[in-house]
Design a protein around this motif. Structure first.
Motif, PDB file in Angstrom:
ATOM      1  N   ALA A 594      26.936  49.922  79.843  1.00 24.55           N
ATOM      2  CA  ALA A 594      27.863  50.905  79.273  1.00 24.55           C
ATOM      3  C   ALA A 594      28.331  50.466  77.883  1.00 24.55           C
ATOM      4  CB  ALA A 594      29.055  51.100  80.201  1.00 24.55           C
ATOM      5  N   ARG A 595      28.547  49.172  77.722  1.00 21.90           N
ATOM      6  CA  ARG A 595      28.948  48.681  76.396  1.00 21.90           C
ATOM      7  C   ARG A 595      27.799  48.808  75.394  1.00 21.90           C
ATOM      8  NH1 ARG A 595      31.652  44.659  79.497  1.00 21.90           N
ATOM      9  NH2 ARG A 595      29.975  43.136  79.145  1.00 21.90           N
ATOM     10  N   ARG A 596      26.554  48.793  75.893  1.00 24.85           N
ATOM     11  CA  ARG A 596      25.399  48.960  75.014  1.00 24.85           C
ATOM     12  C   ARG A 596      25.059  50.443  74.795  1.00 24.85           C
ATOM     13  NH1 ARG A 596      24.232  45.141  71.857  1.00 24.85           N
ATOM     14  NH2 ARG A 596      22.145  46.047  71.678  1.00 24.85           N
ATOM     15  N   LEU A 611      26.030  60.448  78.370  1.00 23.69           N
ATOM     16  CA  LEU A 611      27.267  61.194  78.539  1.00 23.69           C
ATOM     17  C   LEU A 611      28.238  60.369  79.377  1.00 23.69           C
ATOM     18  CD1 LEU A 611      28.953  63.879  78.478  1.00 23.69           C
ATOM     19  CD2 LEU A 611      27.764  64.494  80.598  1.00 23.69           C
ATOM     20  N   GLU A 612      29.500  60.389  79.013  1.00 24.60           N
ATOM     21  CA  GLU A 612      30.524  59.726  79.823  1.00 24.60           C
ATOM     22  C   GLU A 612      30.886  60.666  80.970  1.00 24.60           C
ATOM     23  OE1 GLU A 612      33.582  58.323  77.150  1.00 24.60           O
ATOM     24  OE2 GLU A 612      32.373  56.572  76.654  1.00 24.60           O
ATOM     25  N   LEU A 613      30.087  60.569  82.022  1.00 23.47           N
ATOM     26  CA  LEU A 613      30.124  61.514  83.137  1.00 23.47           C
ATOM     27  C   LEU A 613      31.125  61.135  84.222  1.00 23.47           C
ATOM     28  CD1 LEU A 613      28.866  63.825  84.903  1.00 23.47           C
ATOM     29  CD2 LEU A 613      27.086  62.187  85.552  1.00 23.47           C
ATOM     30  N   PHE A 614      31.341  59.844  84.433  1.00 21.11           N
ATOM     31  CA  PHE A 614      32.077  59.379  85.610  1.00 21.11           C
ATOM     32  C   PHE A 614      33.559  59.241  85.282  1.00 21.11           C
ATOM     33  CE2 PHE A 614      27.683  57.922  85.792  1.00 21.11           C
ATOM     34  CZ  PHE A 614      27.265  58.598  86.930  1.00 21.11           C
ATOM     35  N   ALA A 634      30.048  55.655  81.872  1.00 20.86           N
ATOM     36  CA  ALA A 634      28.679  56.069  81.564  1.00 20.86           C
ATOM     37  C   ALA A 634      27.654  55.625  82.599  1.00 20.86           C
ATOM     38  CB  ALA A 634      28.273  55.541  80.189  1.00 20.86           C
ATOM     39  N   THR A 635      27.905  54.524  83.318  1.00 20.61           N
ATOM     40  CA  THR A 635      26.947  54.033  84.315  1.00 20.61           C
ATOM     41  C   THR A 635      27.672  53.805  85.636  1.00 20.61           C
ATOM     42  OG1 THR A 635      27.274  51.723  83.665  1.00 20.61           O
ATOM     43  CG2 THR A 635      25.509  52.940  82.560  1.00 20.61           C
ATOM     44  N   MET A 636      27.010  54.160  86.745  1.00 21.54           N
ATOM     45  CA  MET A 636      27.644  54.055  88.051  1.00 21.54           C
ATOM     46  C   MET A 636      26.761  53.245  88.999  1.00 21.54           C
ATOM     47  SD  MET A 636      30.080  54.509  90.128  1.00 21.54           S
ATOM     48  CE  MET A 636      31.132  55.551  89.107  1.00 21.54           C
ATOM     49  N   PRO A 637      27.100  51.969  89.271  1.00 23.83           N
ATOM     50  CA  PRO A 637      26.292  51.130  90.155  1.00 23.83           C
ATOM     51  C   PRO A 637      26.638  51.358  91.631  1.00 23.83           C
ATOM     52  CG  PRO A 637      28.094  49.850  89.259  1.00 23.83           C
ATOM     53  CD  PRO A 637      28.230  51.230  88.662  1.00 23.83           C
ATOM     54  N   SER A 638      26.221  52.484  92.143  1.00 25.46           N
ATOM     55  CA  SER A 638      26.451  52.833  93.534  1.00 25.46           C
ATOM     56  C   SER A 638      25.294  53.719  93.973  1.00 25.46           C
ATOM     57  CB  SER A 638      27.780  53.580  93.694  1.00 25.46           C
ATOM     58  OG  SER A 638      28.091  53.803  95.048  1.00 25.46           O
TER      59      SER A 638
END
Length: 754
Positions: A594-596, A611-614, A634-638
């Motif tokens: 997400a930071r990248r 996209l900043e979806l979460f 932006a990223t969801m590790p689930s």
């Protein structure tokens, strides 16, 4: 509200002679296993039941059909797409004990859904279809049944059944219960479920992750609002344990890389690997709740590395060409063809003690040893949905198999086989791309504007944060001393892979389109997609998995061009959904990605970012530990899967006029937005009205109702994210957004450079 259908029971005792002719097809000749509709105009597609080898001579005298795996339901394609009588084509596969022969499969329409419930009296007659034997050896036989059904005025429910099926283990099962699937109205497109990474990496505590729990959620949603097709983006099965507990373990235990490269893949090893791959497929495809989904949601699959073995194609070339890799590539391809495509495999696969199999042109010659007591059906025709490569892959002795088909009224599907031709430096041959673009362009042109969306399946994300900085570190001189200590003393053993001794992460990074060696190929692919979108006025959306987290990337025109997304052929969302079963990466990795999440420039006209979806953590209301840092949206590790459906309904309006839908007691207007959407200062924020309020508060988040926010021909997208991995029911939270259709004409003549 979800549409409910009253379903009538299948008449198991009906005389097949009473249904010898169906309203949608010609007569069925017993033993041929196929029927081509009288109005079929796309040429012959039936696979004829001739083959090579006699197969086992023992025949069962039992009245029961002993089933090792199945039934598995596939979708293939439509015919008559641009007529008033479109036809659905699919297949059912079962694996039985050798020496048994199934009775004919029965198929009937059992429900038509309209605005006022059932519409009785207009359902087609029942069909009875004979099975075609694809493959048989002394242990098992693969039987395929071609299914043909019409698209009707309303969504229809269908049931199929093969009589007398029992499980070989005599455990309790529901094989005697007819299976149901759904076909959308001929005025609508299919409701799609997309998944990838459906298995566990070696060493994962499967119990700690509740097994394949998210398939419970898939089945629950399907019961509320049916899926018409289930797209598998690769890694439908994980075969990696072949090197840990399987027949390749003695090979992987060899410490000398040179000896490992030269190790022969003879008939004895091939037979052991063949038994392993079949057993792993039969076990996994019979595991609940995945098994239930397999039987009632038609599948459409491409493969990736874990369908073969982790990293296949992305190790160094001289090592990938070793006999063992070429051998398991052939065995994995055999069962990929059978289980995932319901097609006969090649007559034989690679072995070092059968010279004729070691140098081929994509048609591996028969090996009499492999064909002993074995039957392999020889196809006379290929199904027209396939785009076959012109030459075999470098490590799999077969040609690539990409797919083009239509998913209902206005959505087309293109699935790229990005594994058969893959090397560390290329993903697909240039000749293969040309075949794919030619076929796709011809099909889009033939639709005369009816196709509004092209869904491209790549398997691996293409709009994704860059990781070249990590590649540079892992390939830098500082790794050399660590590699030496690993070789001599085993230092950092988990850091290096068991095959070529390289850094274990590198094969995963080399798989990415954003890897430095794939940079030119990636750019050429995106630019060609832009040309397709512009020429045919079709919105391109990309599906990608592999990375074990959820995200939504997108390409779009440089904001300085001031082109609204609805008119922007460069706007292409990349829906990233994985894994549905495998464990996600650590929170720290997702936060780092997400930071990248920078704003990258493909060229002067095209930018890309996630996209900043979460908007909130999936467990925020359940007391579950947060999945990500508070700043990561932006990223969801689930674990997760995706749903894609039309944003509005035309089912009750055959003339195509839009209707209004009710979402949470609010009427959503399906007409296109006329008010310009303000360009955000930060492109990670919404670029159009369908992305506004993206996340849990978006009407598409539930994945059941139509939001209308995508406009008349738009799509709704839902990513359903697991709340708690300890929950064996696999409960999820939905994150939604919408994708507008492309309407470039609305912005023509505005002084922009197109």
């Amino acid at each position: 509200m979800a549409r409910q259908m009253e379903l009538k029971p299948f008449d198991q005792h009906r005389n097949p002679a009473d249904a010898a002719r169906s309203k949608i097809g010609g007569e069925y000749t017993p033993g041929t296993g196929n029927s081509v509709p009288e109005h079929q105009t796309q040429g012959p597609v039936a696979i004829q039941p001739n083959g090579i080898g006699n197969g086992p001579q023992i025949r069962s005298t039992s009245g029961e059909l002993e089933v090792l795996c199945g039934p598995l339901l596939n979708y293939r394609r439509m015919s008559g797409e641009h007529t008033n009588t479109p036809v659905w084509h699919g297949s059912v596969l079962i694996v039985t004990q050798a020496g048994t022969m199934p009775e004919r499969l029965g198929l009937r329409c059992v429900g038509l859904a309209g605005e006022n419930g059932m519409a009785n009296g207009s359902a087609p007659q029942s069909q009875y279809v004979s099975g075609v034997k694809l493959f048989e050896d002394p242990r098992k036989a693969f039987w395929q049944f071609d299914l043909v059904a019409p698209f009707l005025e309303q969504e229809s429910a269908w049931e199929y059944m093969i009589p007398n099926m029992v499980e070989t283990k005599r455990t309790s099962s529901n094989l005697h219960i007819p299976k149901r699937f759904y076909i959308p109205s001929k005025h609508e497109s299919m409701r799609i479920m997309f998944h990838s990474c459906n298995g566990f990496s070696v060493g994962t505590d499967e119990e700690a992750w509740s097994g394949p729990a998210l398939w419970n959620d898939v089945n629950r949603v399907h019961a509320q609002q049916p899926f018409h097709v289930m797209i598998g983006g690769g890694d439908q099965i994980y075969n990696d344990s072949v090197r840990v507990t399987g027949p390749l373990k003695p090979w992987t235990d060899i410490s000398n890389p040179h000896k490992r490269r030269e190790y022969p893949f003879n008939e004895e090893m091939r037979a052991k690997c063949d038994e392993f791959y079949f057993g792993n497929y039969a076990r996994w495809y019979s595991t609940e709740p995945f098994r239930t989904a397999n039987a009632q949601i038609p599948q459409l699959n491409i493969w990736d590395d874990h369908d073969i073995i982790d990293g296949f194609g992305s190790y160094t070339d001289h090592f990938m060409r070793c006999p063992v890799f070429r051998g398991i590539g052939g065995v994995a391809h055999k069962y990929y063809m059978l289980f995932q495509h319901h097609l006969p495999p090649p007559k034989s696969t690679y072995t070092t003690d059968a010279p004729q199999t070691t140098h081929t042109n994509g048609h591996t010659p028969a090996d009499s040893v492999q064909l002993r007591d074995t039957y392999v059906m020889t196809p006379k025709f290929e199904d027209p949905s396939y785009i076959i490569g012109v030459k075999p892959g470098p490590y799999v002795e077969e040609k690539s198999r990409s797919m083009y088909c239509q998913l209902g009224k206005s959505v087309a599907f293109l699935g790229l086989d990005a594994r058969t031709e893959r090397t560390r430096k290329q993903i697909n041959y240039p000749e293969t791309y040309e075949l794919i673009w030619r076929r796709t362009s011809q099909q889009l042109a033939a639709s005369k504007g009816e196709i509004k969306h092209l869904i491209l399946l790549l398997g691996v994300p293409i709009a994704y944060p860059r990781l070249q900085w990590l590649e540079n570190i892992l390939q830098s001189p500082i790794i050399g001393p660590i590699k030496f200590l690993n070789k001599r003393f085993g230092l950092a053993g988990g850091f290096f892979n068991q095959f070529d001794g390289g850094v274990d992460l590198l094969d995963d990074l080399d798989d990415h389109y954003t890897a430095h060696q794939h940079k030119k190929e990636r750019k050429a692919l995106i630019l060609r997609l832009q040309m397709l979108a512009k020429e045919h006025n079709v919105r391109v959306s990309i599906l990608g998995g592999d990375v074990h987290l959820a995200a939504m990337g997108r390409f779009y025109s440089n904001p300085e061009l001031n082109i609204p997304a609805e008119s922007d052929w460069r706007y292409m969302p990349n829906i990233i959904s994985s894994a549905i079963t495998n464990k996600p990466p650590p929170q720290a990795v997702a936060n780092l990605l997400a930071r990248r999440n920078k704003i990258h420039h493909l060229d002067h006209e095209t930018d890309e970012t996630l996209l900043e979806l979460f908007d909130k953590d999936p467990g925020v209301a359940s007391g579950v530990k947060p999945k990500t840092a508070a700043a990561n949206h932006a990223t969801m590790p689930s674990r997760n899967y995706a749903i894609i459906s039309e944003s509005h309904s035309n089912a009750a309006h055959p003339n195509g006029n839009p209707t209004n839908d009710i979402v949470d007691n609010h009427t959503i207007n399906n007409s296109s937005t006329t008010t310009p959407f303000p360009q955000p200062k930060n492109p990670r924020s919404p670029l159009h009205s369908g992305e506004q309020d993206a996340g849990t508060s978006h009407p598409a988040a539930r994945g059941i109702v139509k939001s209308g926010l995508g406009g008349v021909n738009g799509l709704d997208v839902t990513i359903r994210v697991e709340i708690d991995p300890a929950d064996r029911e696999g409960r999820t939270v939905g994150y939604g957004f919408s994708v507008p259709a492309l309407n470039s004409a609305a912005y023509a003549g505005q002084g922009q450079t197109w």
